[in-house]
Design an enzyme around this catalytic site. Structure first.
Site, PDB file in Angstrom:
ATOM      1  N   CYS A   3       0.853  -1.181   0.000  1.00 50.77           N
ATOM      2  CA  CYS A   3       0.000   0.000   0.000  1.00 50.77           C
ATOM      3  C   CYS A   3       0.890   1.232   0.000  1.00 50.77           C
ATOM      4  O   CYS A   3       2.111   1.111  -0.111  1.00 50.77           O
ATOM      5  CB  CYS A   3      -0.991   0.004   1.166  1.00 50.77           C
ATOM      6  N   LEU A   4       0.307   2.389   0.155  1.00 48.22           N
ATOM      7  CA  LEU A   4       1.064   3.626   0.032  1.00 48.22           C
ATOM      8  C   LEU A   4       2.131   3.797   1.104  1.00 48.22           C
ATOM      9  O   LEU A   4       3.286   4.054   0.808  1.00 48.22           O
ATOM     10  CB  LEU A   4       0.114   4.827   0.042  1.00 48.22           C
TER      11      LEU A   4
END
Length: 132
Positions: free
Chosen positions: A13-14
């Site tokens: 994810c980010l």
């Protein structure tokens, strides 16, 4: 005796303090509960450098604790080596899949983290069922 085949999965994810860290913890718990953890290499990573070296978000940690799932992770960024090392790299949302350099940090409330947890449980169970 047949040789055990080790599989590997990287959740991305980010920032690697929310979604992917939760998915990593959920998947570890699932394979541990099924007594197949020796067959898996599991990790998570970020597409950005925003949270490098940080522990999972306190709300995610609280959610995992509520569900009795151990969580021990330090945020790291995806490396070139990861693409060669992991059998499966699972992005936690379409934006990271489309553009690994997208820079929109995730914010939310306690209910959002519960939603992430429920999605991770569902997805991790389905993934494990598919590849096991």
């Amino acid at each position: 005796m047949a040789e055990q085949v080790t599989k590997s999965v990287l959740f991305v994810c980010l920032g690697n303090i929310c979604q992917s860290a939760i998915a990593e913890a959920v998947f570890r718990k699932l394979v541990t509960d099924q007594n197949i953890s020796d067959n898996w290499s599991i990790d998570s990573a970020a597409t950005s450098t925003y949270e490098l070296g940080n522990p999972p978000d306190y709300r995610g940690q609280a959610c995992m604790k509520k569900h009795g799932i151990p969580m021990s992770h330090v945020a790291r960024q995806v490396t070139k080596e990861d693409f060669a090392t992991f059998d499966y790299i699972l992005c936690m949302d379409e934006s990271n899949l489309r553009d690994l350099n997208r820079k929109n940090p995730y914010y939310g409330n306690d209910a959002d983290f519960e939603t992430i947890y429920q999605q991770c449980v569902w997805c991790c169970r389905a993934f494990l069922e598919k590849v096991h």
